[in-house]
Write a protein that holds these residues in place. Structure first.
Motif, PDB file in Angstrom:
ATOM      1  N   VAL A   8      -4.936  -1.447   0.473  1.00 12.37           N
ATOM      2  CA  VAL A   8      -3.271  -1.457   0.390  1.00 12.37           C
ATOM      3  C   VAL A   8      -2.932  -0.114   0.866  1.00 12.37           C
ATOM      4  CG1 VAL A   8      -1.151  -1.695  -0.966  1.00 12.37           C
ATOM      5  CG2 VAL A   8      -3.195  -3.125  -1.489  1.00 12.37           C
ATOM      6  N   LYS A   9      -3.348   0.956   0.437  1.00 10.93           N
ATOM      7  CA  LYS A   9      -3.062   2.319   0.670  1.00 10.93           C
ATOM      8  C   LYS A   9      -2.982   2.598   2.169  1.00 10.93           C
ATOM      9  CE  LYS A   9      -3.402   7.391  -0.431  1.00 10.93           C
ATOM     10  NZ  LYS A   9      -3.509   7.623   1.254  1.00 10.93           N
ATOM     11  N   GLU A  10      -4.350   2.256   2.787  1.00  7.19           N
ATOM     12  CA  GLU A  10      -4.517   2.536   3.850  1.00  7.19           C
ATOM     13  C   GLU A  10      -3.587   1.528   5.051  1.00  7.19           C
ATOM     14  OE1 GLU A  10      -8.138   1.551   7.494  1.00  7.19           O
ATOM     15  OE2 GLU A  10      -8.389   0.947   5.419  1.00  7.19           O
ATOM     16  N   LEU A  11      -3.218   0.645   4.677  1.00  2.00           N
ATOM     17  CA  LEU A  11      -2.229  -0.386   5.445  1.00  2.00           C
ATOM     18  C   LEU A  11      -0.874   0.381   5.146  1.00  2.00           C
ATOM     19  CD1 LEU A  11      -1.523  -2.708   7.082  1.00  2.00           C
ATOM     20  CD2 LEU A  11      -1.202  -3.920   4.992  1.00  2.00           C
ATOM     21  N   ARG A  12      -0.630   0.830   4.292  1.00  2.00           N
ATOM     22  CA  ARG A  12       0.983   1.583   4.102  1.00  2.00           C
ATOM     23  C   ARG A  12       0.767   2.851   4.742  1.00  2.00           C
ATOM     24  NH1 ARG A  12       2.596   2.704  -1.799  1.00  2.00           N
ATOM     25  NH2 ARG A  12       4.624   3.128  -0.738  1.00  2.00           N
ATOM     26  N   ASP A  13      -0.365   3.637   4.855  1.00  2.00           N
ATOM     27  CA  ASP A  13      -0.388   4.725   5.665  1.00  2.00           C
ATOM     28  C   ASP A  13       0.094   4.521   7.084  1.00  2.00           C
ATOM     29  OD1 ASP A  13      -0.712   6.194   3.405  1.00  2.00           O
ATOM     30  OD2 ASP A  13      -2.884   6.406   3.677  1.00  2.00           O
ATOM     31  N   LEU A  14      -0.750   3.319   7.634  1.00  2.00           N
ATOM     32  CA  LEU A  14      -0.562   2.999   9.026  1.00  2.00           C
ATOM     33  C   LEU A  14       0.950   2.286   9.395  1.00  2.00           C
ATOM     34  CD1 LEU A  14      -4.152   1.202   9.267  1.00  2.00           C
ATOM     35  CD2 LEU A  14      -3.373   3.090  10.663  1.00  2.00           C
ATOM     36  N   THR A  15       1.246   1.661   8.428  1.00  2.00           N
ATOM     37  CA  THR A  15       2.493   1.158   8.680  1.00  2.00           C
ATOM     38  C   THR A  15       3.766   1.373   8.124  1.00  2.00           C
ATOM     39  OG1 THR A  15       2.309  -0.632   7.223  1.00  2.00           O
ATOM     40  CG2 THR A  15       1.321  -0.954   9.073  1.00  2.00           C
ATOM     41  N   GLY A  16       3.791   2.154   7.040  1.00  2.00           N
ATOM     42  CA  GLY A  16       5.021   2.458   6.462  1.00  2.00           C
ATOM     43  C   GLY A  16       5.706   1.574   5.560  1.00  2.00           C
ATOM     44  N   ALA A  17       4.783   0.460   5.296  1.00  2.99           N
ATOM     45  CA  ALA A  17       5.397  -0.807   4.805  1.00  2.99           C
ATOM     46  C   ALA A  17       5.278  -0.283   3.300  1.00  2.99           C
ATOM     47  CB  ALA A  17       4.700  -1.759   4.993  1.00  2.99           C
ATOM     48  N   GLY A  18       5.931  -1.144   2.413  1.00  5.43           N
ATOM     49  CA  GLY A  18       5.995  -0.993   1.193  1.00  5.43           C
ATOM     50  C   GLY A  18       4.755  -1.766   0.529  1.00  5.43           C
ATOM     51  N   MET A  19       4.445  -1.154  -0.947  1.00  5.05           N
ATOM     52  CA  MET A  19       3.150  -1.670  -1.576  1.00  5.05           C
ATOM     53  C   MET A  19       3.128  -3.052  -1.751  1.00  5.05           C
ATOM     54  SD  MET A  19       1.611  -0.170  -5.032  1.00  5.05           S
ATOM     55  CE  MET A  19       2.828  -0.922  -6.159  1.00  5.05           C
ATOM     56  N   MET A  20       4.067  -3.706  -2.114  1.00  2.28           N
ATOM     57  CA  MET A  20       4.233  -5.174  -2.310  1.00  2.28           C
ATOM     58  C   MET A  20       3.825  -5.855  -1.040  1.00  2.28           C
ATOM     59  SD  MET A  20       3.698  -5.405  -5.415  1.00  2.28           S
ATOM     60  CE  MET A  20       3.757  -7.002  -5.575  1.00  2.28           C
TER      61      MET A  20
END
Length: 290
Positions: A8-20
């Motif tokens: 989840v953190k990797e995806l957030r770092d890549l996209t800036g999307a929220g955790m949920m």
């Protein structure tokens, strides 16, 4: 596939999307990062993420220009510490100079370097420094004018990002400006004609999905896609990008004003395309405790 906090953190770092949102995206596509990025973009929750953000490896890129030819070489090491080592830097610089006499990385590996092949020199350096290293790749450009730029250089012609630009006409000063632009903007290709067709098709597919989310009729969507793909081409092709030196002009327009034609470029960044193993230090310590 288990959706871990690390994923989840990797995806957030890549996209800036929220955790949920990131967790939902990963759940929807069974943990596939690239598919999750597309899912988030379709829902309007992320912009396109550069795949290079997921990649890492250490070492240096060397660039050298001689006459109308320029070369860029990447030599990898296990740690960033080695990249700061004077011995390693001298070796990479010498290998880069040798690259001016060959056409590809295979020939470079067998090229002469003070009585030894480049491969033999690398093997000896591994024994001396005590860390694995590899000659990964090289690229070359040729033109009337060839300019180079190294971002955050650690020594002359050595750094983490190396850029070469070949021009027909123009001068080195303009070439250097274009090279700095390329380092910052990271274009995918010189022009639309050079862009990988699979990249174009993938983007078109994503944009179609985004447009369909709006609920508009297919006929309207087709017209929307034309405009969106035009914008995409302007963002990812060098000649279509807004020139960082003068954003009122595209790079192609700026080149024309400078009496030049950009015929080729190379942007080489250390670790591009290499997945770096991420060690879980806490898990490692727990394992050592039995």
């Amino acid at each position: 596939m288990a959706i871990t906090a690390k994923l989840v953190k990797e995806l957030r770092d890549l996209t800036g999307a929220g955790m949920m949102d990131a967790k939902k995206a990963l759940t929807e596509v069974e943990g596939e990062i690239e598919a999750a990025i597309d899912w988030l973009r379709t829902k309007g929750l992320a912009k396109a993420a550069k795949k290079s953000g997921r990649t890492a490896a250490e070492g240096l890129v060397g660039v050298k220009v001689e006459g109308g030819k320029g070369v860029a070489v990447e030599v990898n090491s296990e740690t960033d510490f080695v990249g700061k080592n004077a011995e390693f830097q001298e070796m990479v610089s010498a290998i880069t100079a040798a690259a001016l006499t060959v056409s590809d990385v295979e020939a470079l590996a067998g090229a002469d370097l003070n009585g030894q092949t480049v491969s033999e020199v690398l093997t000896a350096k591994i024994a001396t420094i005590g860390e694995n290293m590899s000659l990964r790749r090289m690229a070359a450009v040729e033109g009337d004018v060839v300019a180079s730029y190294v971002h955050n250089a650690v020594a002359p012609g050595l750094g983490k990002i190396g850029v070469l630009v070949a021009l027909k006409g123009g001068d080195e000063a303009f070439g250097k400006q274009v090279a700095m632009h390329i380092a910052a903007a990271n274009p995918a290709s010189l022009s639309e004609a050079d862009l990988d067709p699979s990249v174009v098709e993938h983007e078109k597919h994503v944009q179609m999905d985004i447009a369909r989310e709006s609920g508009k009729p297919e006929a309207v969507i087709e017209k929307m896609i034309v405009g969106r793909m035009k914008k995409f081409m302007a963002e990812v092709t060098l000649l279509g990008q807004s020139f960082v030196v003068n954003p009122d002009l595209t790079v192609g327009e700026a080149a024309k004003e400078a009496g030049a034609e950009v015929v080729a470029f190379v942007r080489m960044e250390v670790g591009e395309g290499i997945e770096k193993k991420q060690d879980d230090f806490a898990a490692e310590v727990a394992a050592m405790q039995g």
